[in-house]
Design an enzyme around this catalytic site. Structure first.
Site, mmCIF file in Angstrom:
data_model
loop_
_atom_site.group_PDB
_atom_site.id
_atom_site.type_symbol
_atom_site.label_atom_id
_atom_site.label_comp_id
_atom_site.label_asym_id
_atom_site.label_seq_id
_atom_site.Cartn_x
_atom_site.Cartn_y
_atom_site.Cartn_z
ATOM 1 N N ASP A 111 0.864 -1.175 0.000
ATOM 2 C CA ASP A 111 0.000 0.000 0.000
ATOM 3 C C ASP A 111 0.907 1.234 0.000
ATOM 4 O O ASP A 111 2.121 1.127 0.238
ATOM 5 C CB ASP A 111 -0.877 -0.049 1.258
ATOM 6 C CG ASP A 111 -1.796 1.155 1.400
ATOM 7 O OD1 ASP A 111 -2.258 1.686 0.379
ATOM 8 O OD2 ASP A 111 -2.011 1.576 2.552
ATOM 9 N N PHE A 112 0.343 2.409 -0.268
ATOM 10 C CA PHE A 112 1.173 3.621 -0.295
ATOM 11 C C PHE A 112 0.963 4.480 0.949
ATOM 12 O O PHE A 112 1.815 4.557 1.816
ATOM 13 C CB PHE A 112 0.895 4.434 -1.566
ATOM 14 C CG PHE A 112 1.769 5.650 -1.677
ATOM 15 C CD1 PHE A 112 3.085 5.535 -2.092
ATOM 16 C CD2 PHE A 112 1.285 6.907 -1.343
ATOM 17 C CE1 PHE A 112 3.913 6.653 -2.160
ATOM 18 C CE2 PHE A 112 2.094 8.030 -1.408
ATOM 19 C CZ PHE A 112 3.414 7.901 -1.819
ATOM 20 N N ASP A 138 -2.254 -0.554 5.730
ATOM 21 C CA ASP A 138 -2.612 0.023 7.032
ATOM 22 C C ASP A 138 -4.089 0.262 7.249
ATOM 23 O O ASP A 138 -4.492 0.680 8.343
ATOM 24 C CB ASP A 138 -1.887 1.366 7.215
ATOM 25 C CG ASP A 138 -2.555 2.477 6.416
ATOM 26 O OD1 ASP A 138 -2.784 2.294 5.193
ATOM 27 O OD2 ASP A 138 -2.866 3.524 7.015
#
Length: 282
Positions: free
Chosen positions: A33-34, A215
């Site tokens: 994920d970023f 997250d």
């Protein structure tokens, strides 16, 4: 089999299992994920950048022969590609856009409903203009309403207005999903980051260990896609998750990725070395 949700364990406690998984693999697929994973969460989403340590760690992994790297983000494909270099695969809009092997694929259902997403984002720009610091992000295939900078007293009002607009103009074609201080507007059909991870993993050799790090709530389907045979790592606290491991911050993500690019890659490379037969060993 899918791992049942429970509190993910600190990654240090899971290193023996991670090492065992890598030792039994010929390759590693690392999906990231970023926001909140490679880049710290910031008030202004446009200001999000990966930490230098994560940027370097991703570059190292991208240049490691036994590793395939992918970024799987809720951001639009063009947006996330500009923010992090190195990975060979990018999935934007929760996997509705997928760039790999020199091509870009867009989910046909999302393409058909893009005009309705655009209309709702325009309506929300007007309906929420009196809410301080409320930001509407039109990502073409999906839209995001950001509440991170909205005053606490105004946030419930903004959420209620958003739900009302989507109910009125989205019909059965669009749905709302929640994230960290955001509401996501997208096509209403079974699809998420986990589907994108499964598509990416299907192109890898059979003995590939899959790792996913994220997250947010939207990352849970991706954790389910890799667990229990692979490794899901949640960035944050120990709330129940489909991920088996956790780290506390993007800084700890960088530490793990650095370990993976050195020690972890060596474990995979070692598993590729044929074991000598008794005759060969003489």
């Amino acid at each position: 089999m899918t791992r049942a949700e429970s509190s993910p364990r600190p990654i240090d406690e899971q290193l023996p299992r991670i090492r065992e998984t890598l030792e039994g693999a010929d390759r590693v697929l690392v999906c990231l994920d970023f926001d909140g994973t490679l880049a710290p969460i910031v008030e202004d989403p446009d200001a999000a950048v990966p930490t230098e340590q994560n940027r370097n760690a991703v570059a190292t992994l991208a240049n490691t022969p036994s590793v395939t790297t992918a970024v799987v983000s809720g951001r639009a494909l063009t947006d996330v590609r500009e923010r992090i270099d190195g990975p060979s695969i990018y999935a934007g809009n929760h996997g509705l856009e997928l760039a790999r092997t020199g091509t870009i694929a867009i989910h046909p259902v999302a393409r058909k409903r893009a005009a309705r997403v655009d209309r709702i984002c325009s309506v929300l720009e007007t309906a929420l203009r009196h809410i301080p610091n409320c930001r509407i992000e039109n990502k073409r295939l999906t839209g995001t309403v950001h509440f991170r900078s909205v005053p606490p007293a105004a946030e419930p009002i903004a959420r209620r207005i958003t739900r009302g607009v989507v109910d009125r103009f989205g019909g059965d074609a669009l749905e709302l999903s929640a994230g960290k201080r955001i509401l996501e507007i997208g096509p209403d059909f079974p699809w998420g980051k986990g589907n994108a991870v499964e598509l990416i993993a299907a192109d890898e050799p059979p003995a590939t260990a899959a790792i996913y790090i994220g997250d947010d709530v939207t990352d849970e389907s991706a954790f389910r896609a890799v667990e229990p045979d692979g490794i899901g790592i949640r960035v944050g606290n120990d709330a129940p998750s489909s991920a088996s491991c956790r780290v506390e911050s993007p800084a700890e993500v960088a530490s793990f990725l650095s370990w993976l690019g050195s020690t972890g890659a060596e474990l995979v490379a070692r598993s590729d070395v044929p074991t000598a037969t008794p005759i060969e060993a003489q």
